[in-house]
Design a protein around this motif. Structure first.
Motif, mmCIF file in Angstrom:
data_model
loop_
_atom_site.group_PDB
_atom_site.id
_atom_site.type_symbol
_atom_site.label_atom_id
_atom_site.label_comp_id
_atom_site.label_asym_id
_atom_site.label_seq_id
_atom_site.Cartn_x
_atom_site.Cartn_y
_atom_site.Cartn_z
ATOM 1 N N VAL A 144 0.843 -1.196 0.000
ATOM 2 C CA VAL A 144 0.000 0.000 0.000
ATOM 3 C C VAL A 144 0.882 1.252 0.000
ATOM 4 O O VAL A 144 0.649 2.192 -0.761
ATOM 5 C CB VAL A 144 -0.976 -0.009 1.200
ATOM 6 N N ILE A 145 1.920 1.248 0.817
ATOM 7 C CA ILE A 145 2.835 2.398 0.868
ATOM 8 C C ILE A 145 3.554 2.570 -0.474
ATOM 9 O O ILE A 145 3.672 3.686 -0.987
ATOM 10 C CB ILE A 145 3.833 2.263 2.032
ATOM 11 N N ARG A 146 4.021 1.486 -1.051
ATOM 12 C CA ARG A 146 4.698 1.581 -2.361
ATOM 13 C C ARG A 146 3.762 2.140 -3.427
ATOM 14 O O ARG A 146 4.173 2.942 -4.261
ATOM 15 C CB ARG A 146 5.226 0.217 -2.796
ATOM 16 N N HIS A 147 2.522 1.708 -3.411
ATOM 17 C CA HIS A 147 1.561 2.239 -4.377
ATOM 18 C C HIS A 147 1.309 3.725 -4.117
ATOM 19 O O HIS A 147 1.213 4.512 -5.049
ATOM 20 C CB HIS A 147 0.255 1.444 -4.343
ATOM 21 N N HIS A 148 1.193 4.089 -2.861
ATOM 22 C CA HIS A 148 1.018 5.502 -2.521
ATOM 23 C C HIS A 148 2.183 6.314 -3.098
ATOM 24 O O HIS A 148 1.981 7.346 -3.731
ATOM 25 C CB HIS A 148 0.941 5.694 -1.002
ATOM 26 N N GLU A 149 3.388 5.867 -2.856
ATOM 27 C CA GLU A 149 4.561 6.614 -3.315
ATOM 28 C C GLU A 149 4.648 6.649 -4.839
ATOM 29 O O GLU A 149 5.053 7.658 -5.418
ATOM 30 C CB GLU A 149 5.839 6.028 -2.703
ATOM 31 N N TYR A 150 4.242 5.581 -5.491
ATOM 32 C CA TYR A 150 4.250 5.556 -6.958
ATOM 33 C C TYR A 150 3.293 6.618 -7.521
ATOM 34 O O TYR A 150 3.632 7.334 -8.451
ATOM 35 C CB TYR A 150 3.857 4.160 -7.458
ATOM 36 N N TYR A 151 2.109 6.697 -6.939
ATOM 37 C CA TYR A 151 1.086 7.603 -7.469
ATOM 38 C C TYR A 151 1.143 9.019 -6.898
ATOM 39 O O TYR A 151 0.801 9.971 -7.585
ATOM 40 C CB TYR A 151 -0.318 7.027 -7.244
ATOM 41 N N PHE A 152 1.541 9.164 -5.632
ATOM 42 C CA PHE A 152 1.431 10.458 -4.956
ATOM 43 C C PHE A 152 2.746 11.046 -4.451
ATOM 44 O O PHE A 152 2.775 12.186 -4.020
ATOM 45 C CB PHE A 152 0.460 10.354 -3.765
ATOM 46 N N GLY A 153 3.814 10.285 -4.433
ATOM 47 C CA GLY A 153 5.079 10.789 -3.900
ATOM 48 C C GLY A 153 5.375 10.209 -2.528
ATOM 49 O O GLY A 153 4.722 9.274 -2.074
ATOM 50 N N ASP A 154 6.376 10.781 -1.877
ATOM 51 C CA ASP A 154 6.835 10.244 -0.591
ATOM 52 C C ASP A 154 5.693 10.069 0.398
ATOM 53 O O ASP A 154 4.813 10.915 0.508
ATOM 54 C CB ASP A 154 7.891 11.157 0.020
ATOM 55 N N PHE A 155 5.766 8.973 1.121
ATOM 56 C CA PHE A 155 4.765 8.664 2.137
ATOM 57 C C PHE A 155 5.177 9.293 3.459
ATOM 58 O O PHE A 155 6.316 9.160 3.894
ATOM 59 C CB PHE A 155 4.634 7.148 2.321
ATOM 60 N N GLU A 156 4.270 10.003 4.073
ATOM 61 C CA GLU A 156 4.491 10.537 5.404
ATOM 62 C C GLU A 156 3.357 10.043 6.290
ATOM 63 O O GLU A 156 2.190 10.134 5.921
ATOM 64 C CB GLU A 156 4.505 12.070 5.379
ATOM 65 N N ARG A 157 3.718 9.535 7.446
ATOM 66 C CA ARG A 157 2.708 9.036 8.380
ATOM 67 C C ARG A 157 1.755 10.158 8.752
ATOM 68 O O ARG A 157 2.150 11.315 8.874
ATOM 69 C CB ARG A 157 3.363 8.499 9.655
ATOM 70 N N VAL A 158 0.482 9.824 8.919
ATOM 71 C CA VAL A 158 -0.532 10.788 9.337
ATOM 72 C C VAL A 158 -0.585 10.728 10.862
ATOM 73 O O VAL A 158 -0.902 9.674 11.427
ATOM 74 C CB VAL A 158 -1.911 10.441 8.725
ATOM 75 N N PRO A 159 -0.291 11.836 11.541
ATOM 76 C CA PRO A 159 -0.231 11.786 13.004
ATOM 77 C C PRO A 159 -1.598 11.755 13.681
ATOM 78 O O PRO A 159 -1.694 11.418 14.857
ATOM 79 C CB PRO A 159 0.518 13.078 13.369
ATOM 80 N N ASP A 160 -2.664 12.067 12.941
ATOM 81 C CA ASP A 160 -4.004 12.135 13.527
ATOM 82 C C ASP A 160 -4.510 10.764 13.955
ATOM 83 O O ASP A 160 -4.229 9.755 13.319
ATOM 84 C CB ASP A 160 -5.027 12.663 12.504
ATOM 85 N N THR A 161 -5.326 10.759 15.003
ATOM 86 C CA THR A 161 -6.126 9.576 15.299
ATOM 87 C C THR A 161 -7.218 9.515 14.223
ATOM 88 O O THR A 161 -7.467 10.518 13.529
ATOM 89 C CB THR A 161 -6.798 9.688 16.680
#
Length: 174
Positions: A144-161
């Motif tokens: 999922v992270i690799r797909h995110h990075e492929y389509y949207f760029g670097d993955f950054e964790r979302v700090p929100d609950t």
């Protein structure tokens, strides 16, 4: 590996989008949808051809002959089909919460089968197939992270609950 299908109505939307791009025949549409889904959806002839015939009957697509391939049933989008496509784009745009529920729901079931003592799934022997365990869960998350990075760029964790994210995104009104 068995494949799950797309949410209801999504295949007909994809068919119209792909026909707008260029005239296509059924098998070509099947393969393109499989490619778009990363190989996880494999629509059947029994799902795509009825859509094409229905679109033809309703005037959204028409059958055309292609000189080099007279035996293939090619379809192209009509002006009415373009209008229908505009409607379908709006419909699909409103289903993001349904799609997200499917993604998260499947993952939660996967995790429950892996960790909840109420379930006694018999995994195959190591090396013999997918398993409900931490390694396979990590692999799913990694994909999922690799797909995110492929389509949207670097993955950054979302700090929100989840609750904070819903509030910040205005989802708590639903």
């Amino acid at each position: 590996m068995p494949k799950s299908g797309p949410p209801k109505g999504l295949v007909s939307y994809l068919v119209l989008e792909l026909l707008e791009e260029k005239p296509r025949y059924g098998y070509e549409l099947l393969k393109e949808i499989k490619t778009i889904s990363g190989g996880h959806w494999e629509p059947s002839y029994g799902s795509v051809y009825p859509i094409l015939y229905k679109f033809e009957e309703e005037g959204y697509a028409e059958r055309i002959e292609v000189e080099d391939e007279p035996d293939r049933k090619y379809f192209e989008i009509t002006d009415a089909g373009r209008e229908k496509l505009a409607d379908k784009r709006a419909e699909v745009g409103e289903t993001a919460d349904d799609v997200t529920d499917v993604i998260l729901g499947f993952y939660h079931v996967f995790a429950a089968l892996a960790t909840d003592e109420r379930f006694r799934v018999e995994d195959p022997d190591p090396g013999e197939g997918w398993r409900f365990d931490e390694q396979f869960s990590a692999w799913i998350a990694e994909q999922v992270i690799r797909h995110h990075e492929y389509y949207f760029g670097d993955f950054e964790r979302v700090p929100d609950t989840p609750e904070e994210f819903a509030e910040r995104m205005g989802l708590d009104d639903e």
